[in-house]
Design a protein around this motif. Structure first.
Motif, PDB file in Angstrom:
ATOM      1  N   GLY A 121       0.833  -1.182   0.000  1.00 57.27           N
ATOM      2  CA  GLY A 121       0.000   0.000   0.000  1.00 57.27           C
ATOM      3  C   GLY A 121       0.868   1.231   0.000  1.00 57.27           C
ATOM      4  N   PRO A 122       0.281   2.403   0.056  1.00 61.41           N
ATOM      5  CA  PRO A 122       1.043   3.655  -0.026  1.00 61.41           C
ATOM      6  C   PRO A 122       2.095   3.771   1.072  1.00 61.41           C
ATOM      7  CG  PRO A 122      -1.292   4.069  -0.346  1.00 61.41           C
ATOM      8  CD  PRO A 122      -1.172   2.642   0.095  1.00 61.41           C
ATOM      9  N   ARG A 123       3.298   4.199   0.687  1.00 61.19           N
ATOM     10  CA  ARG A 123       4.398   4.467   1.603  1.00 61.19           C
ATOM     11  C   ARG A 123       5.113   5.726   1.144  1.00 61.19           C
ATOM     12  NH1 ARG A 123       2.148   0.830   3.790  1.00 61.19           N
ATOM     13  NH2 ARG A 123       3.019  -0.892   4.990  1.00 61.19           N
ATOM     14  N   ARG A 145      -2.272   5.561  -3.630  1.00 62.75           N
ATOM     15  CA  ARG A 145      -2.442   4.158  -3.963  1.00 62.75           C
ATOM     16  C   ARG A 145      -2.367   3.983  -5.477  1.00 62.75           C
ATOM     17  NH1 ARG A 145      -4.264   0.118  -1.006  1.00 62.75           N
ATOM     18  NH2 ARG A 145      -5.141   1.542   0.550  1.00 62.75           N
ATOM     19  N   ALA A 149      -5.474  -0.860  -7.758  1.00 55.64           N
ATOM     20  CA  ALA A 149      -4.941  -1.854  -6.814  1.00 55.64           C
ATOM     21  C   ALA A 149      -5.962  -2.106  -5.716  1.00 55.64           C
ATOM     22  CB  ALA A 149      -3.635  -1.366  -6.208  1.00 55.64           C
ATOM     23  N   PRO A 151      -7.117  -3.243  -1.918  1.00 53.03           N
ATOM     24  CA  PRO A 151      -6.460  -3.076  -0.612  1.00 53.03           C
ATOM     25  C   PRO A 151      -5.794  -4.377  -0.172  1.00 53.03           C
ATOM     26  CG  PRO A 151      -8.710  -2.215  -0.583  1.00 53.03           C
ATOM     27  CD  PRO A 151      -8.560  -2.984  -1.856  1.00 53.03           C
ATOM     28  N   PRO A 166      -2.458  -5.711  -4.452  1.00 55.22           N
ATOM     29  CA  PRO A 166      -1.883  -4.604  -3.687  1.00 55.22           C
ATOM     30  C   PRO A 166      -0.385  -4.521  -3.927  1.00 55.22           C
ATOM     31  CG  PRO A 166      -2.464  -6.417  -2.240  1.00 55.22           C
ATOM     32  CD  PRO A 166      -3.029  -6.748  -3.577  1.00 55.22           C
TER      33      PRO A 166
END
Length: 613
Positions: A121-123, A145, A149, A151, A166
């Motif tokens: 996921g988003p980083r 995101r 994609a 979750p 994901p």
């Protein structure tokens, strides 16, 4: 103790190589290296449920940035810096993700290094304009995101229409010549590799468009993409077959063409390799390269060449990194390897893993042929008699000369003064030694102050009178050297080589292999005769046989698309027989195959080439 002395006196002596060696008259450099890379690999606890720690390295990314090279890998909590690809210094960063980094993407835009971790996921994206100091800042605190994609936790089969798993896991960032950024990712036995364009935004980056499928495995046609030892498959405990994994995306642009590389069929076992698809645009379409795999090393001490990076050094020479397998403490215990690479005028990519765990020259200028970096220093220690001052249980000293990193000697104690002696059988000219440690019943942390290596090497012609040969010490610049490689300042004639223990940070003194390189007197072996190749009904497989050469220590079975491009090889020791089943072939491709022999003096010429239709 004092540190191993400088190599400055070696230049003229090392240049005077014997005419019998299969190497150039003038070496392309003064210093050498040998795989696995001589790094202070970090301890980690991937196998948390059993409390086992071990030194490991995997998924290497080497990026040239300004005047230096930077090496990133999985679970290191930092990175390494070098100005010559030989001497690496670990850099502790000022900022690092709390969950550590697995299989990072790293790219230089000329002004900064940009670092992306694998994630579901988003980083954040990290950056450094001064990576030598370890200062790390945020480029963007949270990427959006990836479009479409699902979750984490919802990647159940089948995926909803138009959705992607994901990610990005196992990412790669590529900056094209026009300044546009692209992201590639994927690590799965089910899903393909994906790609998407990254677009600069006021607060970092966003994504442009929807992810595109770049490529997928086709093990029914590509034998090397099959999982398991020598591509023979494996089953889970419940009997279900283990899937064939594709991961480790890496993009390289050469002369206007895009090489999207990937690792397969899984980091476990000896057959991990790199392949490539080639296209005219960064997001494809891409075509499978018929000469795949490009990086392949299933035999020898270092086994496995998959999941790495391709880069150019300051002279313009190409290199490809990979992840060899150790697999004693856990199946994902690994090391790092670096092999010379090339792109032919017609576009064929190749990686030279032939003798890939023997000493090679580090070039000091542009080279025309990666094979010219092989020194011709041969392995002198294979199956030679070894004795030790003490031994624990079944971990006998004989294991240190079997060229197997998964077997090792364990001393009765780790106290200074323990010795390990190898008898080469006769006086020979020694030029380099590699001491490879193992982790047995370890429970260490990477930042413990006592994790460093210190030892002496001594030599003798009669096993009674000993002289110093080399030394790794405990001075102010001490570091851990799990795969310590020592090029001698000058060649030394010896029969006996003795390791004298000083200190090791591991829980136990354990050495997997004490490898000795140089040359014996005599002649190289003759070329193998009666080579035969039989392609199986399953065209992914072929059986290669040859007649034994009396003086051979081992053989290289070599193959490729043409007789002058036998870029792939499989090393077989002579005591393993004269038959090899190759299971790495492409169904739709014909091959040319040949065999060469080697001994402690040098390498034979090639056998007569055989066609594998």
């Amino acid at each position: 103790m004092q540190y191993f002395r400088s190599m400055r006196r070696s230049t003229l002596l090392l240049a005077a190589l014997s005419a019998s060696l299969a190497t150039a008259a003038e070496p392309p450099g003064r210093r050498t290296y040998a795989n696995p890379m001589d790094l202070d690999y970090r301890y980690n606890f991937e196998q948390l449920n059993e409390g086992i720690s071990y030194r490991t390295g995997a998924d290497p990314v080497i990026v040239r940035h300004k005047d230096a090279y930077y090496l990133f890998q999985t679970l290191a909590d930092g990175y390494w810096r070098s100005t010559n690809l030989l001497d690496w210094r670990f850099v502790t960063p000022s900022r690092w993700p709390s969950e550590s980094i697995v299989a990072p993407a790293v790219v230089s835009d000329g002004d900064r290094l940009v670092i992306m971790q694998s994630a579901f996921g988003p980083r954040a994206l990290l950056q450094s304009t001064d990576p030598a100091s370890g200062k790390i800042d945020y480029l963007t605190r949270l990427l959006p995101r990836i479009p479409s994609a699902v979750p984490p936790g919802q990647d159940l089969l089948p995926l909803p229409a138009g959705k992607t798993p994901p990610g990005p896991w196992d990412p790669d960032i590529f900056i094209d010549d026009d300044g546009r950024w692209y992201l590639y990712w994927g690590s799965s036995d089910t899903y393909p590799l994906y790609g998407i364009e990254m677009e600069k935004a006021p607060r970092g980056f966003t994504f442009r468009g929807e992810p595109k499928v770049m490529l997928a495995l086709d093990p029914a046609k590509h034998g090397w993409e099959r999982f398991g030892p020598d591509h023979r498959g494996m089953n889970f405990p419940n009997g279900k077959p283990v899937g064939n994994y594709m991961e480790g995306a890496w993009m390289t642009k050469v002369r206007g063409r895009y090489y999207l590389q990937y690792g397969a069929p899984g980091t476990e076992y000896n057959a991990y390799a790199n392949g490539t698809y080639v296209g005219d645009n960064p997001l494809g379409p891409f075509e499978y390269a018929p000469y795949n795999p490009v990086a392949y090393k299933p035999g020898g001490f270092v086994q496995g060449a998959g999941h790495g990076s391709t880069f150019q050094d300051k002279y313009g020479n190409w290199w490809n990194t990979g992840t060899p397998w150790i697999g004693y403490n856990w199946t994902f215990e690994r090391r790092i390897a670096m092999f010379p690479a090339a792109f032919a005028d017609d576009g064929q990519m190749s990686v030279s893993a032939r003798f890939g765990d023997f000493p090679h020259w580090m070039p000091e200028g542009k080279i025309a042929d990666p094979e010219s970096l092989f020194t011709g220093w041969m392995l002198l220690s294979y199956r030679k008699k070894a004795t030790a001052s003490s031994t624990r249980g079944e971990f006998a000293a004989s294991r240190v000369t079997d060229e197997n990193p998964r077997t090792f000697w364990v001393a009765g104690s780790s106290e200074p003064g323990q010795t390990l002696t190898v008898d080469l059988g006769a006086e020979k000219t020694v030029r380099a030694v590699q001491v490879n440690y193992a982790d047995y019943q370890s429970g260490r942390f990477a930042d413990a102050p006592d994790i460093y290596t210190a030892f002496q090497l001594q030599h003798s012609t009669d096993g009674k009178k000993w002289k110093p040969l080399a030394e790794v010490g405990d001075g102010p610049d001490r570091r851990d050297r799990p795969n310590a490689y020592l090029q001698l300042p000058e060649p030394v004639r010896l029969r006996y080589l003795r390791y004298v223990h000083g200190h090791v940070g591991a829980a136990n003194l354990a050495i997997s292999d004490l490898r000795v390189f140089g040359n014996a007197e005599g002649k190289p072996p003759t070329a193998p005769r009666d080579v035969a190749v039989k392609r199986d009904q399953d065209r992914r497989n072929a059986v290669v046989t040859w007649k034994a050469v009396p003086s051979a220590v081992g053989y290289n079975v070599r193959w490729g698309l043409r007789a002058d491009r036998l870029n792939l090889s499989y090393q077989v020791f002579a005591d393993k027989g004269t038959t090899l089943e190759l299971r790495a072939l492409n169904v739709d491709q014909s091959y040319v195959m040949a065999v060469e022999a080697f001994n402690e003096t040098g390498v034979s010429g090639l056998s007569a080439a055989r066609q594998a239709e």
